[in-house]
Design a protein around this motif. Structure first.
Motif, PDB file in Angstrom:
ATOM      1  N   GLY A  62      -4.132  -0.222  23.693  1.00  9.69           N
ATOM      2  CA  GLY A  62      -4.850   0.574  24.694  1.00  9.69           C
ATOM      3  C   GLY A  62      -6.344   0.511  24.443  1.00  9.69           C
ATOM      4  N   HIS A  63      -6.994   1.649  24.421  1.00  6.21           N
ATOM      5  CA  HIS A  63      -8.371   1.830  23.943  1.00  6.21           C
ATOM      6  C   HIS A  63      -9.454   1.214  24.824  1.00  6.21           C
ATOM      7  N   VAL A  64      -9.210   0.047  25.418  1.00  7.47           N
ATOM      8  CA  VAL A  64     -10.314  -0.660  26.092  1.00  7.47           C
ATOM      9  C   VAL A  64     -10.359  -0.421  27.608  1.00  7.47           C
ATOM     10  N   HIS A  65      -9.349   0.236  28.156  1.00  5.79           N
ATOM     11  CA  HIS A  65      -9.381   0.632  29.578  1.00  5.79           C
ATOM     12  C   HIS A  65      -9.700  -0.539  30.512  1.00  5.79           C
ATOM     13  N   GLN A  66      -9.116  -1.669  30.277  1.00  7.63           N
ATOM     14  CA  GLN A  66      -9.333  -2.844  31.124  1.00  7.63           C
ATOM     15  C   GLN A  66      -8.250  -3.886  30.812  1.00  7.63           C
ATOM     16  N   VAL A  67      -8.223  -4.930  31.607  1.00  8.73           N
ATOM     17  CA  VAL A  67      -7.217  -5.973  31.429  1.00  8.73           C
ATOM     18  C   VAL A  67      -7.605  -6.891  30.273  1.00  8.73           C
ATOM     19  N   TYR A  68      -6.619  -7.256  29.485  1.00  7.91           N
ATOM     20  CA  TYR A  68      -6.782  -8.330  28.509  1.00  7.91           C
ATOM     21  C   TYR A  68      -5.436  -9.033  28.416  1.00  7.91           C
ATOM     22  N   ALA A  72      -3.723  -6.025  26.866  1.00  9.61           N
ATOM     23  CA  ALA A  72      -4.215  -4.663  27.111  1.00  9.61           C
ATOM     24  C   ALA A  72      -3.988  -4.348  28.575  1.00  9.61           C
ATOM     25  N   THR A  73      -3.803  -3.071  28.831  1.00  6.76           N
ATOM     26  CA  THR A  73      -3.558  -2.605  30.191  1.00  6.76           C
ATOM     27  C   THR A  73      -4.656  -1.639  30.585  1.00  6.76           C
ATOM     28  N   PRO A  74      -5.151  -1.721  31.802  1.00  2.00           N
ATOM     29  CA  PRO A  74      -6.101  -0.692  32.247  1.00  2.00           C
ATOM     30  C   PRO A  74      -5.502   0.696  32.047  1.00  2.00           C
ATOM     31  N   SER A  75      -6.367   1.665  31.965  1.00  2.81           N
ATOM     32  CA  SER A  75      -5.949   3.031  31.671  1.00  2.81           C
ATOM     33  C   SER A  75      -5.188   3.665  32.836  1.00  2.81           C
ATOM     34  N   THR A  76      -4.384   4.686  32.506  1.00  2.00           N
ATOM     35  CA  THR A  76      -3.799   5.510  33.557  1.00  2.00           C
ATOM     36  C   THR A  76      -4.818   6.548  34.022  1.00  2.00           C
ATOM     37  N   CYS A  77      -6.049   6.470  33.471  1.00  2.00           N
ATOM     38  CA  CYS A  77      -7.142   7.355  33.874  1.00  2.00           C
ATOM     39  C   CYS A  77      -8.301   6.479  34.376  1.00  2.00           C
ATOM     40  N   ARG A  78      -9.529   6.678  33.873  1.00  2.00           N
ATOM     41  CA  ARG A  78     -10.680   5.886  34.303  1.00  2.00           C
ATOM     42  C   ARG A  78     -10.715   4.540  33.587  1.00  2.00           C
ATOM     43  N   GLN A  79     -11.366   3.551  34.243  1.00  2.00           N
ATOM     44  CA  GLN A  79     -11.489   2.213  33.646  1.00  2.00           C
ATOM     45  C   GLN A  79     -12.901   1.966  33.112  1.00  2.00           C
ATOM     46  N   PHE A  80     -13.002   1.090  32.104  1.00  2.00           N
ATOM     47  CA  PHE A  80     -14.299   0.649  31.598  1.00  2.00           C
ATOM     48  C   PHE A  80     -14.634  -0.697  32.238  1.00  2.00           C
ATOM     49  N   LYS A  81     -15.939  -0.937  32.406  1.00  2.00           N
ATOM     50  CA  LYS A  81     -16.378  -2.157  33.067  1.00  2.00           C
ATOM     51  C   LYS A  81     -16.289  -3.335  32.100  1.00  2.00           C
ATOM     52  N   PRO A  82     -15.508  -4.358  32.445  1.00  2.00           N
ATOM     53  CA  PRO A  82     -15.366  -5.521  31.549  1.00  2.00           C
ATOM     54  C   PRO A  82     -16.699  -6.229  31.324  1.00  2.00           C
ATOM     55  N   GLY A  83     -16.910  -6.723  30.108  1.00  2.00           N
ATOM     56  CA  GLY A  83     -18.086  -7.523  29.796  1.00  2.00           C
ATOM     57  C   GLY A  83     -19.366  -6.727  29.633  1.00  2.00           C
ATOM     58  N   SER A  84     -19.287  -5.397  29.660  1.00  2.00           N
ATOM     59  CA  SER A  84     -20.517  -4.606  29.595  1.00  2.00           C
ATOM     60  C   SER A  84     -21.008  -4.463  28.157  1.00  2.00           C
ATOM     61  N   ASP A  85     -22.359  -4.495  27.990  1.00  2.00           N
ATOM     62  CA  ASP A  85     -22.952  -4.334  26.660  1.00  2.00           C
ATOM     63  C   ASP A  85     -22.907  -2.887  26.199  1.00  2.00           C
ATOM     64  N   GLU A  86     -23.048  -1.970  27.160  1.00  2.00           N
ATOM     65  CA  GLU A  86     -23.035  -0.543  26.833  1.00  2.00           C
ATOM     66  C   GLU A  86     -21.957   0.151  27.663  1.00  2.00           C
ATOM     67  N   PHE A  87     -21.659   1.370  27.270  1.00  2.00           N
ATOM     68  CA  PHE A  87     -20.610   2.126  27.975  1.00  2.00           C
ATOM     69  C   PHE A  87     -20.852   2.106  29.483  1.00  2.00           C
ATOM     70  N   ALA A  88     -19.863   1.696  30.235  1.00  2.00           N
ATOM     71  CA  ALA A  88     -19.978   1.674  31.691  1.00  2.00           C
ATOM     72  C   ALA A  88     -18.592   1.850  32.297  1.00  2.00           C
TER      73      ALA A  88
END
Ligand SMILES: [Fe+2]
Length: 212
Positions: A151-157, A168-184
């Motif tokens: 889990g943990h990464v909130h995005q597809v892998y 990895a599976t996207p979250s059942t909550c909010r997603q994180f933006k793939p490839g981002s340098d900072e939290f997004a």
């Protein structure tokens, strides 16, 4: 997979955000109507003692293992130390090795919270698994690990590591933006992943995005 129906559920951690027993009880009450086995591993946002109180008893399991046919499922704890990053303790890796060694299963599916690989996002890759290389080496040496889910990464892998499917599976909550340098945060909806474990040791899988 039109007529696909789940036979069990794997929950890869960070079940709650507010450190409360009530949040786990809400999780329990949401999951029980499924009437399925629900395998859980803790994430960095979980409170192990509170989580065990709910997830340590059937139909839930906590960092447990179970064999079904040719497949062995094992959940391990990657939440050593404080902070968002993780580590799998040597004792936990040894426990995994023992479980696999004692099982006649031909194929193993492993679940843990933190990614054993870099996912290509600078901020997330600083809070991954500190001993990811050691973990991957151990998994490779066990020969029967066919897939790892985290889990943990909130995005597809979805990549192959020497014949081990790393997912990895996207979250059942909010997603994180793939490839981002900072939290997004990404604008994608919640999602879950359907996984079918095949007799030949391969997995078939598809993402399901849940649009409200
Ligand atoms: Fe996490």
């Amino acid at each position: 997979m039109a007529d696909w129906r789940a036979k069990r559920v794997v929950v890869t951690g960070d079940l709650i955000q507010d450190d409360s027993a009530e949040a786990y009880e809400r999780f329990r009450d949401l999951m029980l109507p499924l009437k399925l086995r629900i395998h859980c591993v803790p994430g960095n946002h979980d409170v192990p003692a509170l989580m065990r109180a709910v997830c340590g008893r059937p139909p839930f399991s906590y960092c447990a293992y179970e064999q079904v046919g040719d497949w062995l499922f094992v959940g391990i704890d990657s939440c050593v130390g404080s902070g968002a990053g993780g580590e799998v303790a040597r004792e936990e890796l040894d426990r995994l090795s023992d479980i696999v060694a004692r099982s006649p299963a031909r194929h193993v599916l492993l679940a843990l919270h933190h990614p054993p690989v870099a996912v290509g996002s600078r901020w997330l890759d600083t809070v991954g698994l500190r001993n990811g290389d050691e973990v991957l080496e151990r998994l490779r040496g066990l020969n029967r690990i066919r897939a790892v889910i985290f889990g943990h990464v909130h995005q597809v892998y979805d990549e192959d590591y020497h014949g081990i499917r790393i997912l990895a599976t996207p979250s059942t909550c909010r997603q994180f933006k793939p490839g981002s340098d900072e939290f997004a945060v990404d604008d994608k909806p919640p999602a879950y992943r359907r996984i079918t474990l095949r007799e030949d040791g391969k997995v078939d899988t598809e993402l399901v995005w849940v649009r409200e």
